[in-house]
Design a protein around this motif. Sequence first.
Motif, PDB file in Angstrom:
ATOM      1  N   ILE A  68      24.233-102.400  -0.736  1.00  0.00           N
ATOM      2  CA  ILE A  68      23.589-103.321  -2.018  1.00  0.00           C
ATOM      3  C   ILE A  68      24.685-103.469  -3.086  1.00  0.00           C
ATOM      4  CG2 ILE A  68      21.920-103.253  -4.068  1.00  0.00           C
ATOM      5  CD1 ILE A  68      19.842-102.106  -1.758  1.00  0.00           C
ATOM      6  N   LEU A  69      25.562-102.409  -3.074  1.00  0.00           N
ATOM      7  CA  LEU A  69      26.513-102.249  -4.016  1.00  0.00           C
ATOM      8  C   LEU A  69      27.672-103.335  -3.874  1.00  0.00           C
ATOM      9  CD1 LEU A  69      26.710 -98.388  -4.802  1.00  0.00           C
ATOM     10  CD2 LEU A  69      25.550-100.058  -6.280  1.00  0.00           C
ATOM     11  N   LYS A  70      27.866-103.257  -2.498  1.00  0.00           N
ATOM     12  CA  LYS A  70      28.819-104.224  -2.196  1.00  0.00           C
ATOM     13  C   LYS A  70      28.272-105.992  -2.475  1.00  0.00           C
ATOM     14  CE  LYS A  70      30.804-101.275   1.564  1.00  0.00           C
ATOM     15  NZ  LYS A  70      30.749-100.937   2.867  1.00  0.00           N
ATOM     16  N   GLU A  71      27.069-106.020  -2.192  1.00  0.00           N
ATOM     17  CA  GLU A  71      26.463-107.277  -2.673  1.00  0.00           C
ATOM     18  C   GLU A  71      26.562-107.530  -4.023  1.00  0.00           C
ATOM     19  OE1 GLU A  71      22.628-107.249  -0.552  1.00  0.00           O
ATOM     20  OE2 GLU A  71      23.725-107.111   1.456  1.00  0.00           O
ATOM     21  N   ARG A  72      26.487-106.667  -4.764  1.00  0.00           N
ATOM     22  CA  ARG A  72      26.486-106.908  -6.087  1.00  0.00           C
ATOM     23  C   ARG A  72      28.089-106.931  -6.693  1.00  0.00           C
ATOM     24  NH1 ARG A  72      23.661-102.136  -9.357  1.00  0.00           N
ATOM     25  NH2 ARG A  72      21.787-101.607  -7.932  1.00  0.00           N
ATOM     26  N   ASP A  95      25.501 -97.163 -15.636  1.00  0.00           N
ATOM     27  CA  ASP A  95      24.611 -98.300 -15.865  1.00  0.00           C
ATOM     28  C   ASP A  95      24.304 -98.782 -14.586  1.00  0.00           C
ATOM     29  OD1 ASP A  95      24.409 -97.764 -18.610  1.00  0.00           O
ATOM     30  OD2 ASP A  95      25.459 -99.784 -19.059  1.00  0.00           O
ATOM     31  N   GLU A  96      25.282 -99.129 -13.732  1.00  0.00           N
ATOM     32  CA  GLU A  96      24.816 -99.790 -12.516  1.00  0.00           C
ATOM     33  C   GLU A  96      23.822 -98.846 -11.506  1.00  0.00           C
ATOM     34  OE1 GLU A  96      25.480-102.687 -11.059  1.00  0.00           O
ATOM     35  OE2 GLU A  96      26.768-103.634 -12.496  1.00  0.00           O
ATOM     36  N   LEU A  97      24.374 -97.646 -11.549  1.00  0.00           N
ATOM     37  CA  LEU A  97      23.638 -96.682 -10.647  1.00  0.00           C
ATOM     38  C   LEU A  97      22.398 -95.983 -11.558  1.00  0.00           C
ATOM     39  CD1 LEU A  97      26.842 -96.664  -9.449  1.00  0.00           C
ATOM     40  CD2 LEU A  97      25.438 -95.229  -7.876  1.00  0.00           C
ATOM     41  N   ALA A 153      28.162 -90.431  -5.892  1.00  0.00           N
ATOM     42  CA  ALA A 153      27.362 -91.358  -6.839  1.00  0.00           C
ATOM     43  C   ALA A 153      25.828 -91.554  -6.059  1.00  0.00           C
ATOM     44  CB  ALA A 153      28.103 -92.552  -7.053  1.00  0.00           C
ATOM     45  N   THR A 154      26.076 -92.187  -4.682  1.00  0.00           N
ATOM     46  CA  THR A 154      24.823 -92.584  -4.135  1.00  0.00           C
ATOM     47  C   THR A 154      24.003 -91.673  -3.761  1.00  0.00           C
ATOM     48  OG1 THR A 154      25.877 -92.969  -1.993  1.00  0.00           O
ATOM     49  CG2 THR A 154      25.930 -94.857  -3.519  1.00  0.00           C
ATOM     50  N   LYS A 155      24.405 -90.468  -3.599  1.00  0.00           N
ATOM     51  CA  LYS A 155      23.550 -89.158  -3.272  1.00  0.00           C
ATOM     52  C   LYS A 155      22.635 -88.842  -4.486  1.00  0.00           C
ATOM     53  CE  LYS A 155      27.217 -87.624  -0.298  1.00  0.00           C
ATOM     54  NZ  LYS A 155      26.666 -88.055   1.087  1.00  0.00           N
ATOM     55  N   LEU A 156      23.415 -88.967  -5.665  1.00  0.00           N
ATOM     56  CA  LEU A 156      22.698 -88.693  -7.044  1.00  0.00           C
ATOM     57  C   LEU A 156      21.709 -89.856  -7.120  1.00  0.00           C
ATOM     58  CD1 LEU A 156      22.305 -87.161  -9.626  1.00  0.00           C
ATOM     59  CD2 LEU A 156      24.552 -88.168 -10.376  1.00  0.00           C
TER      60      LEU A 156
END
Length: 498
Positions: A112-116, A203-205, A136-139
């Motif tokens: 999803i982060l790549k698609e963004r 913000d993004e995450l 980051a994505t684990k948190l």
Amino acid sequence: MKYIIAIDQGTTSSRAVLFDEQANLLAFEQQEFPQIFPQSAWVEHDPLQIWDSQYAVLERLIHKNQILPADILGIGITNQRETTVVWEKSTSKPIYNAIVWQDKRTSHFCEILKERNLAEYIQNTTGLLIDTYFSATKLHWILENVPQARQQAENGELAFGTIDSWLIWKMTGAKSHLTDDTNASRTMLFDIHNRVWDKKLLDELQIPESLLPKVQTSASFYGNFVFQGVFIPILGVAGDQQAALFGQTCFEAGMAKNTYGTGCFMLMNTGNKPFLSKYGLLTTLACTLKNQVQYALEGSIFVGGAVIQWLRDELKFIQTAADSEKLAWQASPDHGIFVVPAFAGLGTPYWDMYARGAIFGLTRASSRADIARATLESLAFQSKDVLNVMQQDSGISLKSLQVDGGACANNFLMQFQADILNVKVERPQFVETTAIGVAYLAGIQLGIWDKDFLLSKRKIDHIFVPNMSENRRIFLYEYWQEAVKRSMGWLKPNKITT
Ligand code: ADP
């Protein structure tokens, strides 16, 4: 006598290592702790078991060696990187198990982060590529999936940390919520240029900043560990691979170390400049000192020493990993065999998840020894692949390679590595380089050691000097590259097989 202790909190075990005032390694203690696999591709640790095992080895080291706590001048901490812990500030209780760097549960969110379209921003800011590997994505997952977590985080009740922060928190009795530059630079939330948490990524995450530890230089004061009533300062902190780079005294731009463990980790000091890679290497902060910020390029090889385990456990060619050396010396130097250990695809610089392992060049005369030798050679060829792109990305050429990790004990492999790189390979006497690295940081912060002193303390076990003709080197490497090419794209994911 006065001492410095290094705490080395690894993926499978906790260690504590004792040094004297002259930076000599005196003793160490080690204890394994349980790995938790709740689902396929999920890997967790219990943060309290990490803490208990770490405390136990520290206590054992001090007692067995009859050290008075008052004689311990300082502590350094090095740790498995990226592994993510969230705990409640008021109770110091983790709200979930630590999600380990190997855990892949967030792969969908990474897509999803790549698609963004965040890949370029993330590489430019953090030096990293979007991957489940980083914190980051684990948190984000913990905040999304643990009941009440998001609310508690918004209320400022929670703390996030990599393992260094968690240990500092426990050791200082919940007084310090801190991390260092090297660990922060593995979270995928840290701006490595300005050395601050990046607001856009937070913000993004959807990560509230109140969760995050304050970031300090690697050699600095992190608080006191109160042990049997004595205050022992924590003075150096660094993630394991950067600690090893420092422990190998790679203090100058252009110096590099390669760790030959299950996988291989190569880091090159690129000085005060962060070079962004065109070939999928990571850019990361090296250990920072008060007046000195240095960066490193990092490349990893998925299957390093693991291919020797495969020779031992699956092919039954050898009984111990060390036997591979004896066998390799028995092989014909002109065996003509190339083993590509692409068991799980290929990483740097090929990035092909459809590649699979292959053995090329077999004849009726090929022997077990020949295949064992070609298998060892594959570690050196893969390391050359990574080093080549490091040199291209940075424009820096390597003068010598410092080595550590289990498989660096193999003299055949080290000589072949020197030959195929055409640079000297230096193996230190003590391969506990991660612990050495943070002991050095603590000693520098104490003011009792400086870089010149540490360089003078460097004890080399062996220098492997290149001894191969240029023609042969080029010939072998061209064959290796051809073998790699032919192993690529082997899996055809869309093909119907029934
Ligand atoms: P890790 O820290 O990843 O667990 P280690 O640094 O302990 O790894 O190294 C273990 C790896 O090194 C194993 O994969 C093993 O096969 C390999 N290894 C250990 N000794 C030798 C040797 N003498 N020759 C070749 N490979 C070796």
